[in-house]
Structures are given as C-alpha cells and as structure tokens.
Scaffold this motif. Structure first.
Motif, short mmCIF file in Angstrom:
data_model
loop_
_atom_site.label_atom_id
_atom_site.label_comp_id
_atom_site.label_asym_id
_atom_site.label_seq_id
_atom_site.Cartn_x
_atom_site.Cartn_y
_atom_site.Cartn_z
N GLY A 466 -38.82 13.27 35.61
CA GLY A 466 -37.86 12.29 35.12
C GLY A 466 -38.05 10.93 35.73
N ALA A 467 -39.09 10.22 35.33
CA ALA A 467 -39.32 8.90 35.93
C ALA A 467 -40.09 8.00 34.98
N ASN A 468 -39.96 6.73 35.25
CA ASN A 468 -40.81 5.68 34.68
C ASN A 468 -41.95 5.46 35.67
N VAL A 469 -43.19 5.49 35.19
CA VAL A 469 -44.34 5.43 36.09
C VAL A 469 -45.09 4.11 35.88
N TRP A 470 -45.45 3.46 36.99
CA TRP A 470 -46.26 2.25 36.95
C TRP A 470 -47.55 2.48 37.74
N THR A 471 -48.60 1.85 37.28
CA THR A 471 -49.86 1.91 38.01
C THR A 471 -49.89 0.84 39.10
N HIS A 472 -50.76 1.06 40.07
CA HIS A 472 -50.99 0.04 41.10
C HIS A 472 -51.48 -1.25 40.44
N GLY A 473 -52.33 -1.11 39.41
CA GLY A 473 -52.82 -2.31 38.72
C GLY A 473 -51.70 -3.10 38.08
N LEU A 474 -50.71 -2.41 37.50
CA LEU A 474 -49.57 -3.11 36.90
C LEU A 474 -48.72 -3.78 37.97
N LEU A 475 -48.46 -3.09 39.08
CA LEU A 475 -47.68 -3.70 40.16
C LEU A 475 -48.37 -4.95 40.69
N LYS A 476 -49.68 -4.88 40.84
CA LYS A 476 -50.42 -6.05 41.31
C LYS A 476 -50.27 -7.20 40.32
N ALA A 477 -50.38 -6.88 39.02
CA ALA A 477 -50.25 -7.92 37.99
C ALA A 477 -48.84 -8.51 37.97
N LEU A 478 -47.82 -7.67 38.18
CA LEU A 478 -46.44 -8.16 38.17
C LEU A 478 -46.18 -9.12 39.32
N PHE A 479 -46.93 -8.98 40.41
CA PHE A 479 -46.76 -9.90 41.53
C PHE A 479 -47.57 -11.18 41.37
N GLU A 480 -48.38 -11.23 40.34
CA GLU A 480 -49.19 -12.42 40.10
C GLU A 480 -48.55 -13.36 39.10
N VAL A 481 -47.61 -12.88 38.29
CA VAL A 481 -46.88 -13.71 37.34
C VAL A 481 -45.41 -13.32 37.36
N PRO A 482 -44.48 -14.32 37.18
CA PRO A 482 -44.76 -15.75 37.32
C PRO A 482 -45.10 -16.08 38.77
N ALA A 483 -45.20 -17.37 39.10
CA ALA A 483 -45.64 -17.75 40.44
C ALA A 483 -44.58 -18.58 41.15
N PRO A 484 -43.47 -17.95 41.62
CA PRO A 484 -42.47 -18.68 42.40
C PRO A 484 -42.92 -18.85 43.84
N ALA A 485 -42.00 -19.28 44.69
CA ALA A 485 -42.36 -19.53 46.09
C ALA A 485 -42.80 -18.25 46.79
N ASP A 486 -42.24 -17.11 46.36
CA ASP A 486 -42.61 -15.82 46.96
C ASP A 486 -43.94 -15.37 46.38
N THR A 487 -45.02 -15.74 47.03
CA THR A 487 -46.35 -15.45 46.49
C THR A 487 -47.13 -14.43 47.30
N ALA A 488 -46.59 -13.99 48.43
CA ALA A 488 -47.33 -13.06 49.29
C ALA A 488 -47.23 -11.66 48.70
N SER A 489 -48.30 -11.21 48.09
CA SER A 489 -48.30 -9.90 47.46
C SER A 489 -48.87 -8.86 48.42
N PRO A 490 -48.21 -7.69 48.51
CA PRO A 490 -48.77 -6.63 49.35
C PRO A 490 -49.85 -5.82 48.63
N TYR A 491 -50.04 -6.10 47.35
CA TYR A 491 -50.97 -5.29 46.55
C TYR A 491 -52.36 -5.93 46.56
N ARG A 492 -53.34 -5.16 46.96
CA ARG A 492 -54.72 -5.63 47.04
C ARG A 492 -55.57 -4.90 45.99
N ALA A 493 -56.60 -5.56 45.54
CA ALA A 493 -57.50 -4.93 44.57
C ALA A 493 -58.08 -3.65 45.16
N LEU A 494 -58.11 -2.60 44.35
CA LEU A 494 -58.63 -1.32 44.81
C LEU A 494 -60.13 -1.25 44.56
N PRO A 495 -60.87 -0.75 45.52
CA PRO A 495 -62.34 -0.74 45.40
C PRO A 495 -62.83 0.37 44.47
#
Length: 631
Positions: A466-495
């Motif tokens: 019973g859950a809504n599932v997000w990928t790491h790639g989606l979370l990373k993208a959600l922290f890239e847009v929009p671009a307010p003052a809070d820009t420090a994303s904890p999500y790094r590209a996965l190798p």
C-alpha cells in the motif's frame, strides 16, 4: 527471442564499479531509508529488521577496503540487495546496473499450484515454444526441486525474497522458481535445476534444465521522468517484470499483436459478445474481455493485467467500451497477478462500477526534514502537475507537534475519480490473489471500501503493497526543479546505471476500515476459493463457476437514460425511485417500476449541462447514470 546460458552470461559479465561507486550507492540508500522511507517504523517492528544499521555497517566495511582488496562486484550487489529485501517491501528496491538491468533468467516452463483432497499440487501449465523433454508438458506434476520436496522449495524461495505477508511470500516463492528478473535479483546460484516429475506416461522422471537468460520486454512507463505517471506510480516492479517476461515466453501472440499496434479498426466489434467469445481490444497487453458461460448463467469476464499506463483516461475509456459489449447480468472482474501501475488509472476505474461517489484512498509522508524540503519545493507547481502542497503544511507543523506522519490526502484527484460515473449496473465480483500489488491493492481496497461488490480471493489476502513508489532518479529530478534558494540536494547521480526505488507515501483505507494501512495487511477477501486442476489447466473453469454462483445470488439493476430537451426517457429494472440532478442541484424525482418512464426536468438543462440520474431500491442508492453535453 535470443537467449544465452547462465554460465555464458556470467562469464561475459565484467565488474565496473569502483570502490567510490560502491560507497555512493550505499550512501544514497541511507538517504532513502533514513529520510524518505514511509514504512520504516512499520517494517522495523513487524519484521524485526534494522536496514539503516545494516547500511552503516556495509559502509564501514567498504571504508576498510581498497581497490585491490574489495569484494567481487557480485558480492557487493548481493549485500546491498539483501538490505532492501530484508524489509519485505516490493516497492523499495535496489535496481542493479548493466548488464543485469533489462535481463531475465528463466526456465522454459511455468509451474502453478492447485489444491485437491490431499493438499497442494504443483503442475506445469505452460512451456516455451519448441521446448521438449521426455514425458514433459502441461499437466505434468512436479514433486521435487533439486532434491527438495517442491512445497518446501517454494517456502525457501519465498523466505529469501520480498513478500509483505505469508500468502505473498508463498506466491512469490513459486514464481521465482522459474523466472528471475535480474534487475532486482542476482542470477540463480545454480547453473541448472534438477526437476523430479511424474511424466505424461505415469512414470517418475527427472529433468536437468539449465537456466537461460534473455532480454525482457521494455516497461510501459518511464518512472524517472517528471510526469504524473511517475509521481502517481504504485507498481510492484518485480511483478511487472515477471508479467512482461511471462508474456514474452508463453503468450508471444499477444506480444506480436501489441507490437503491430493492436487490432485493426474494422476488427473492433460493436456487437455484444456471445458466450465463449473474446472481444478484440485496443489494449491487448492490459485487458482480456469476453462472455463466459457458467452453470449459473452467462456473465462478463474482464481480466486486467496491469494498470501501468501513461494514459489513465484512455485506459478507462477502453475499459468502458469493453463494458458495453459484455452481458449486463454480471461481471467477473479479475485482477490476479496485476502488479499495479498508475494510481489514477486504478482509482478512476472504480466509478464505472458503482453509483456511489468515490473517495480516493488517502496517503501520507513520513515526517522528516528532507520530506519537508521536498514538499516545500513542490507546494504549488501546477505547470508540471506535481503538487505536494496538501502535505506540506502538516509536515511543517510536525516539527512542533512531533507527529510521525503528515496528514492524509489522496493522490488521485477526486473530480477525476467521479468524472463519468457508473457505466455498468450489473453485479460485480472482484477476483484477487496474493500477487495483486500496489495500485491493484489500492483498487481492491477501494472496491471493498465502497461496497462495489464481494471480493473473491484465491489467496488469504492481496499482496499488501500500500504505497506510492518513487525512484531515486525521480527524487533527484524533483530536487532540481524548480530552483529556489534551497538548492542543496542530498541526491547524487548513481554510478553504472543503477537505480533505487522507495515507498514514499503510504496508503490508508476509507469507509469502515478508515485509517487502516494497506501495507503488509492487504485486502482480505469476502469469499475464498482454492484453485483446482481444472482452473490452472482449463482456463479457470471452477473459479468462474464459483464467481457465477456469487453473481447469480446478487440483485441486478438497470437504469438507461436518454435526453430530449427537458424530457428524460428512462428504462429501469429493480428500481422504485429516481432522482434527477442538473449541475449538482436537485431538479426532479419520480416513482418508477420496471420498464419505460418519462421524467420532465424544470427548468430544462442547458445544452452542455451535466445531468445525473440516481436510481433507488427500497431507499438505497442502487444505480446511476450521468449524461454530459446533452447526451
């Protein structure tokens, strides 16, 4: 379909991850588990596991290694996968990089379970084209697997892999005996399996069958993209991978039909289906619709294989078209083995089967600083159809109140879940099993919560995801847009092309079970049925007969309506009163009996007015019809 042997595939597999790559993967897994994973408290308590500590230990061990002394890459993948598997959540996964991604290991036959007076039996139901072995084929009973009694082998496989409850683990264990998606499971430890079976000639035999590896069919949806389909995803990826592989291996005709674009327009019938007749569909990978004859009568049967679509409105439109071609006296709606997909698609479908207003299942985030930041960034972002505003205020307040979770809000828009209303007025029985997962769990919960009809289960409960599932790639993208003052994303590209998924919002029930989580508990059926030999070998003969018995005992209603200016022409069955609403306001009420009735509406609806007719039986809402744009 090109295949290779498992040994050849592994021999050609070269490790490419550096020690820093491995640290990055573990660190990113820690972010997901510590800051995003909505089920962490539940899973830690229910399964007595501590995935965060295990990841910290793995990171510590990596810190003691060098490029020269680090473990083989397969061992690292196994260690990280084991942490994800420990929470028994098919939404929360480590997705292996190439060359494992997109590959599936398989045996060239399918094994299913049925019951007789002596208990469970395991039978071969399908074989890959051109596969032959002495006395081997559909109907053969298998009794041993690598020298282990098969029932025990199934339980061992189920304990090894994820599964939210005992029924789900048992069902998964049976699946994993013959199909393993390598994107989430390392290749089998053995190069071959020794199968003990009773041949078609009645003689005990053994088959030594090597594992094979092939490319799986591609997924329907890009889960990493900034789209509604990705944000509203409720998908058991393991089940979806297995479903696509099963289609590739055992029903290649459907694959060919899908790749050709589906049936030609002239092949799409508009005439009601006769008993035993399949109805051509524009979405053969999603639906199978037909009329079936049972000892209790002729009924409609629609199988929904997946909700994993980019177009929930088109999905519902095709379902409605199929509803109009099946018998009106009852519908067997079969969602067994459906791993879910787009949550909108599953909850939009409910309205077509009931006169009641649909209340979508609400969801909530776990309260963490990172989720607050995430929701603040997307508290009002209508241009991308990603609006996390409803959850933001309660998450922000949780800093002061100490609440463990946000307030609950639905993912599915309520207007969309009620836009077209009831389209089928006969009784409906929903057929489920323990491989119903995610958006299908949500659908089954909504079906039961709204009293659409009885749930007929071949297992003790649904898969309970019973859950809504997000990928790491989606979370990373959600922290890239929009671009307010809070820009420090904890999500790094996965190798290496690796990815991860996490349960981000948990679903809770509405109606009589309001507030109960779906995860791990699932949907308990109202009626049980154990699969028989005729079910698994002869197109669900006994299951459909049982469903027919259930439908025949339920009341059947009818409410057809057309509009001629201010006059509504109705044809009713089983109803004693109708109420008419125009643009949501009451306009008329009339007593009716079986047959034709005319009702005048004053003032007359406008040319684009929406007219809703509600039919009652002994004071209970029993059927409804919605006329839009003067229809």
């Amino acid at each position: 379909m090109t295949t290779s042997g498992l040994s050849d595939f592994l021999r050609d597999t070269k490790g490419t991850l550096t020690l820093d790559d491995r640290r990055t993967l573990v660190e990113q897994a820690l972010v997901l588990f510590e800051a995003n994973y909505v089920h962490l408290p539940l899973k830690s308590a229910m399964h007595a596991v501590h995935p965060v500590q295990r990841l910290r230990l793995l990171l510590t061990r990596l810190g003691r290694q060098t490029e020269q002394t680090m473990d083989p890459e397969w061992r690292f993948h196994a260690a990280l996968s084991s942490v994800f598997h420990s929470v028994r959540d098919l939404h929360t996964n480590y997705l292996l990089p190439a060359p494992f991604a997109g590959k599936v290991a398989f045996l060239p036959f399918r094994v299913e379970e049925y019951y007789d007076t002596d208990g469970p039996r395991f039978v071969v139901t399908h074989v890959v084209r051109d596969f032959k072995a002495p006395g081997f084929g559909p109907g053969v009973l298998i009794h041993h697997w690598n020298g282990v009694p098969l029932e025990r082998a199934v339980d061992l496989a189920g304990d090894r892999f994820a599964g939210s409850n005992p029924a789900a683990r048992h069902s998964r264990g049976l699946q994993f005996l013959t199909i393993r998606p390598l994107v989430m499971h390392l290749p089998p430890d053995e190069d071959w399996v020794d199968v003990g079976y009773t041949g078609t000639d009645g003689c005990p035999r053994e088959l030594r069958q090597p594992w094979r590896v092939t490319d799986n069919l591609p997924p329907y949806v890009d889960a990493d993209g900034l789209s509604t389909a990705a944000v509203a995803q409720g998908l058991d990826l393991v089940g979806d991978e297995i479903s696509r592989a099963t289609k590739l291996l055992f029903v290649p005709d459907v694959v060919e039909l899908e790749q050709s674009g589906g049936p030609a327009p002239e092949e799409l019938t508009t005439a009601p289906a006769d008993a035993g007749q399949d109805i051509p569909t524009t979405l053969p990978g999603f639906f199978r619709a037909r009329a079936v004859r049972t000892p209790s009568g002729v009924f409609g049967h629609i199988r929904i294989f997946t909700f994993n679509t980019n177009d929930p409105d088109g999905f519902v439109a095709e379902f409605v078209r199929l509803l109009r071609l099946i018998p009106r006296d009852g519908l067997v709606l079969d969602v067994r083995d459906n791993g879910g997909g787009h949550i909108f698609a599953s909850e939009f479908l409910l309205q077509t089967l009931t006169p009641r207003r649909i209340v979508p299942e609400p969801t909530q985030f776990i309260s963490t600083p990172l989720n607050v930041r995430l929701c603040r960034r997307h508290a009002a972002n209508p241009t991308r159809q990603i609006d996390l505003g409803p959850w933001f205020r309660s998450l922000e307040q949780a800093v002061e109140t100490g609440a463990s979770f946000s307030a609950t809000f639905p993912i599915t828009p309520e207007d969309g879940a009620n836009a077209i209303g009831q389209q089928y007025q006969g009784p409906v029985v929903l057929v489920t099993n323990a491989r119903c997962y995610s958006a299908t769990d949500i659908f089954a919960a909504g079906f039961q919560d709204h009293g659409v009809g009885p749930v007929l289960g071949v297992d003790d409960n649904t898969g309970a995801g019973g859950a809504n599932v997000w990928t790491h790639g989606l979370l990373k993208a959600l922290f890239e847009v929009p671009a307010p003052a809070d820009t420090a994303s904890p999500y790094r590209a996965l190798p290496g092309g690796a990815n991860m998924r996490v349960s981000i919002r948990r679903t809770v029930r509405v109606g009589a079970l309001a507030g109960t989580p779906v995860e791990d508990l699932g949907v308990v059926p109202d009626i049980g049925h154990r699969m028989t030999r005729d079910d698994v070998l002869h197109d669900n003969t006994d299951l459909l007969a049982r469903a027919g018995e259930v439908l025949a005992a339920l009341p059947s209603f009818r409410l057809d309506a057309t509009r001629d200016g201010a006059t509504l022409r109705l044809r009713t069955k089983g109803l004693d009163r109708v109420d008419v609403f125009v643009a949501g306001r009451p306009r008329a009420s009339a007593d009716v009996s079986d047959g034709d009735t005319s009702v005048s509406v004053t003032p007359a609806p406008g040319p684009r007015g929406t007219v809703r007719i509600e039919g009652y039986a002994a004071g209970i809402l029993a059927a409804a019809r919605t006329l839009v744009s003067g229809a």
